[in-house]
Design a protein around this motif. Structure first.
Motif, PDB file in Angstrom:
ATOM      1  N   GLN A 396       0.819  -1.196   0.000  1.00  0.00           N
ATOM      2  CA  GLN A 396       0.000   0.000   0.000  1.00  0.00           C
ATOM      3  C   GLN A 396       0.861   1.257   0.000  1.00  0.00           C
ATOM      4  O   GLN A 396       0.637   2.180  -0.780  1.00  0.00           O
ATOM      5  CB  GLN A 396      -0.926   0.017   1.214  1.00  0.00           C
ATOM      6  CG  GLN A 396      -1.797   1.265   1.294  1.00  0.00           C
ATOM      7  CD  GLN A 396      -2.676   1.282   2.530  1.00  0.00           C
ATOM      8  OE1 GLN A 396      -2.616   0.366   3.360  1.00  0.00           O
ATOM      9  NE2 GLN A 396      -3.500   2.299   2.668  1.00  0.00           N
ATOM     10  N   GLU A 400       0.963   3.429  -3.399  1.00  0.00           N
ATOM     11  CA  GLU A 400       0.350   4.753  -3.410  1.00  0.00           C
ATOM     12  C   GLU A 400       1.373   5.841  -3.703  1.00  0.00           C
ATOM     13  O   GLU A 400       1.120   6.747  -4.510  1.00  0.00           O
ATOM     14  CB  GLU A 400      -0.344   5.034  -2.081  1.00  0.00           C
ATOM     15  CG  GLU A 400      -1.071   6.376  -2.050  1.00  0.00           C
ATOM     16  CD  GLU A 400      -1.947   6.529  -0.825  1.00  0.00           C
ATOM     17  OE1 GLU A 400      -1.443   7.068   0.191  1.00  0.00           O
ATOM     18  OE2 GLU A 400      -3.109   6.113  -0.871  1.00  0.00           O
ATOM     19  N   TRP A 417       0.136   0.129 -11.098  1.00  0.00           N
ATOM     20  CA  TRP A 417      -1.147  -0.034 -10.405  1.00  0.00           C
ATOM     21  C   TRP A 417      -1.659  -1.463 -10.566  1.00  0.00           C
ATOM     22  O   TRP A 417      -2.137  -2.085  -9.602  1.00  0.00           O
ATOM     23  CB  TRP A 417      -2.169   0.963 -10.954  1.00  0.00           C
ATOM     24  CG  TRP A 417      -3.559   0.676 -10.480  1.00  0.00           C
ATOM     25  CD1 TRP A 417      -4.091   0.975  -9.251  1.00  0.00           C
ATOM     26  CD2 TRP A 417      -4.598   0.000 -11.209  1.00  0.00           C
ATOM     27  NE1 TRP A 417      -5.392   0.521  -9.163  1.00  0.00           N
ATOM     28  CE2 TRP A 417      -5.724  -0.072 -10.364  1.00  0.00           C
ATOM     29  CE3 TRP A 417      -4.680  -0.539 -12.488  1.00  0.00           C
ATOM     30  CZ2 TRP A 417      -6.924  -0.670 -10.765  1.00  0.00           C
ATOM     31  CZ3 TRP A 417      -5.874  -1.130 -12.895  1.00  0.00           C
ATOM     32  CH2 TRP A 417      -6.981  -1.198 -12.031  1.00  0.00           C
ATOM     33  N   ASP A 421      -1.577  -3.209  -7.134  1.00  0.00           N
ATOM     34  CA  ASP A 421      -2.990  -3.123  -6.713  1.00  0.00           C
ATOM     35  C   ASP A 421      -3.265  -1.961  -5.761  1.00  0.00           C
ATOM     36  O   ASP A 421      -4.271  -1.969  -5.044  1.00  0.00           O
ATOM     37  CB  ASP A 421      -3.438  -4.449  -6.081  1.00  0.00           C
ATOM     38  CG  ASP A 421      -3.260  -5.622  -7.038  1.00  0.00           C
ATOM     39  OD1 ASP A 421      -3.822  -5.569  -8.141  1.00  0.00           O
ATOM     40  OD2 ASP A 421      -2.523  -6.575  -6.688  1.00  0.00           O
ATOM     41  N   TYR A 422      -2.395  -0.990  -5.787  1.00  0.00           N
ATOM     42  CA  TYR A 422      -2.592   0.253  -5.029  1.00  0.00           C
ATOM     43  C   TYR A 422      -2.174   1.423  -5.896  1.00  0.00           C
ATOM     44  O   TYR A 422      -1.246   1.296  -6.695  1.00  0.00           O
ATOM     45  CB  TYR A 422      -1.762   0.243  -3.730  1.00  0.00           C
ATOM     46  CG  TYR A 422      -2.344  -0.625  -2.652  1.00  0.00           C
ATOM     47  CD1 TYR A 422      -3.400  -0.174  -1.856  1.00  0.00           C
ATOM     48  CD2 TYR A 422      -1.854  -1.911  -2.449  1.00  0.00           C
ATOM     49  CE1 TYR A 422      -3.934  -0.988  -0.856  1.00  0.00           C
ATOM     50  CE2 TYR A 422      -2.383  -2.726  -1.464  1.00  0.00           C
ATOM     51  CZ  TYR A 422      -3.427  -2.262  -0.678  1.00  0.00           C
ATOM     52  OH  TYR A 422      -3.967  -3.068   0.308  1.00  0.00           O
ATOM     53  N   PRO A 423      -2.885   2.567  -5.698  1.00  0.00           N
ATOM     54  CA  PRO A 423      -4.028   2.787  -4.814  1.00  0.00           C
ATOM     55  C   PRO A 423      -5.261   2.009  -5.274  1.00  0.00           C
ATOM     56  O   PRO A 423      -5.327   1.594  -6.431  1.00  0.00           O
ATOM     57  CB  PRO A 423      -4.264   4.304  -4.910  1.00  0.00           C
ATOM     58  CG  PRO A 423      -3.797   4.652  -6.275  1.00  0.00           C
ATOM     59  CD  PRO A 423      -2.613   3.775  -6.531  1.00  0.00           C
ATOM     60  N   GLN A 424      -6.214   1.832  -4.400  1.00  0.00           N
ATOM     61  CA  GLN A 424      -7.423   1.094  -4.743  1.00  0.00           C
ATOM     62  C   GLN A 424      -8.401   2.042  -5.438  1.00  0.00           C
ATOM     63  O   GLN A 424      -9.186   2.732  -4.798  1.00  0.00           O
ATOM     64  CB  GLN A 424      -8.032   0.468  -3.495  1.00  0.00           C
ATOM     65  CG  GLN A 424      -7.122  -0.589  -2.874  1.00  0.00           C
ATOM     66  CD  GLN A 424      -7.715  -1.250  -1.644  1.00  0.00           C
ATOM     67  OE1 GLN A 424      -8.495  -0.639  -0.907  1.00  0.00           O
ATOM     68  NE2 GLN A 424      -7.350  -2.499  -1.404  1.00  0.00           N
TER      69      GLN A 424
END
Length: 474
Positions: A396, A400, A417, A421-424
């Motif tokens: 995270q 981010e 991304w 898999d971040y940011p969501q």
């Protein structure tokens, strides 16, 4: 007397004419049959920088996909409509036709044109190879399986699609071979190289840094190969400061201006504002880069349009004016990225120097400095609860902050991304699909190379934007 002299000259003129190579009369100087290899290399370099930097909705819509920007009137691209304007074909054609093809032609010509300096010849060939591998990386991480071994072969009208993982592994092999051929004692392209001015040592550091990037891209898919690739790259020497950044410097006068200026200023259009996603997040973090990212809005503060929704141009913040300068440079690979990769590598147990927290702090600091901020601002920023490094939530934190650091580099942000898999992100209002995880194959490929297109689609799990590529495991 004058007449006698004039007549006496006629036989001499006729004799001179008889000795001329009359075949040269058939050569049109305005349509040369060959070109300098360096010119082809420069053209490919420029075209690659352009497609990565462009804001043209016919090709590069990634700033919209990762919610850096939002469209004002026409919202199709913000909603992931990639069929109306056929963005996949735009990207596909640019990379194959305008980048890889020129680089391959350059590699054919270099041995013919550089015959007296072996080191220069080898360096030019190696750098051209590295530039080609760089182009392939973006094509494969965008589409998946693709024509590779039979690509751009004039004898093959319907090239087969190679497996994406096989292409990727071969690119790593080719990259190692190219790095090994670089000779820092020799010269290369000099002024024909816009990124590093022919500095072979700089190219070696770039190649190792890009190798690090390629290794980390497959960390979830092939941990062992990723580990070996990353450790080898770091041991050989990667970027150590912002001075190493791969920067393509545009010129102030057309036609070699920054594509952002072309699309936002020269065109006279008012198509984009800031997206609320990034504006809200950097405001919440008191991020010192906010002022460098965007202009103030109609109220003197900062605000962005909702992704997917039509947004009034006068109301919201816009991309900062410095980004719209005709000679604004384009960054293709940065020191901040390298440090983020090193932080992640430590968390994954790879054998690289330092700690994850140290590399994370260096990455954030490098990004803030790259955008005009100070070390003091970076130090204060890193102490904030939403920024301070957390090993328990490393994906995270890194994901981010890398998303913020890659602002204005939408294509790279989209790759990271998908990987971290971040940011969501939440899909845009009125979206025609989920947020794309890949681009579908170009329609001309579907129509003209049907059998191979169908085989490739089946191989990757379906020609859909929601199909995950081999390296995107989570």
């Amino acid at each position: 007397m004058k007449k006698i002299i004039g007549l006496a000259l006629v036989p001499l003129l006729m004799l001179s004419a008889c000795k001329r190579d009359i075949t040269s009369i058939n050569v049109n100087p305005k349509r040369p049959t060959s070109a300098p290899a360096g010119a082809l290399f420069t053209s490919a370099q420029r075209n690659m920088a352009n497609v990565l930097t462009s804001t043209n909705v016919n090709t590069n819509i990634f700033r919209l996909v990762v919610q850096y920007w939002q469209e004002t009137t026409y919202t199709d691209e913000s909603r992931y409509d990639i069929t109306t304007r056929q963005q996949p074909a735009g990207l596909w054609n640019t990379i194959y036709r305008d980048v890889i093809r020129d680089l391959r032609e350059a590699k054919k010509l270099i041995p013919e044109q550089v015959t007296t300096d072996a080191e220069m010849r080898d360096n030019q060939l190696a750098i051209t190879e590295i530039q080609e591998i760089f182009a392939w990386y973006y094509l494969v991480t965008t589409f998946g399986d693709a024509p590779y071994t039979e690509a751009l072969n004039i004898e093959v009208q319907q090239p087969v699609y190679d497996k994406q993982q096989a292409i990727y592994n071969d690119l790593l092999t080719r990259l190692d071979a190219a790095i090994a051929k670089l000779k820092t004692s020799g010269e290369s392209f000099e002024t024909g190289d816009i990124l590093y001015g022919g500095d072979v040592a700089a190219w070696k550091k770039f190649a190792n840094s890009f190798k690090l990037k390629m290794g980390m891209t497959i960390a979830d898919a092939d941990a062992a190969k990723a580990k070996a690739t990353v450790e080898s790259a770091v041991a050989a020497g990667v970027f150590t400061s912002n001075a190493d950044n791969a920067v393509f410097q545009y010129l102030a006068a057309p036609p070699h201006t920054n594509p952002v200026w072309v699309d936002l200023v020269q065109s006279g259009r008012k198509d984009f504002v800031a997206a609320s996603t990034i504006v809200n997040r950097v405001q919440a973090l008191n991020d010192p880069r906010l002022e460098a990212f965007f202009t103030t809005d109609a109220s003197g503060g900062y605000s962005g349009g909702q992704p997917g929704a039509s947004s009034n141009y006068a109301t919201f913040s816009k991309p900062d004016e410095a980004l719209q300068d005709p000679d604004a440079p384009a960054t293709l690979l940065s020191y901040a990225e390298v440090e983020f990769f090193l932080a992640e590598a430590k968390e994954r147990g790879f054998n690289v120097p330092g700690t994850a927290a140290e590399h994370y702090a260096k990455a954030v600091t490098a990004s803030i400095q790259e955008w005009g901020g100070t070390t003091a601002e970076a130090t204060a920023y890193l102490l904030q609860p939403g920024v301070v490094y957390s090993s328990a939530n490393w994906k995270q934190r890194i994901g981010e902050q890398k998303w913020i650091a890659l602002y204005n580099r939408g294509w790279d942000a989209w790759i990271e991304w998908r990987r971290l898999d971040y940011p969501q992100l939440t899909k845009a209002t009125g979206a025609v699909s989920e947020i794309p995880l890949r681009f579908t194959y170009p329609i001309p490929e579907q129509n003209l190379n049907t059998a191979n297109f169908e085989a490739a689609s089946a191989s990757i799990g379906g020609n859909e934007v929601t199909t995950k590529l081999f390296w995107d495991k989570f």
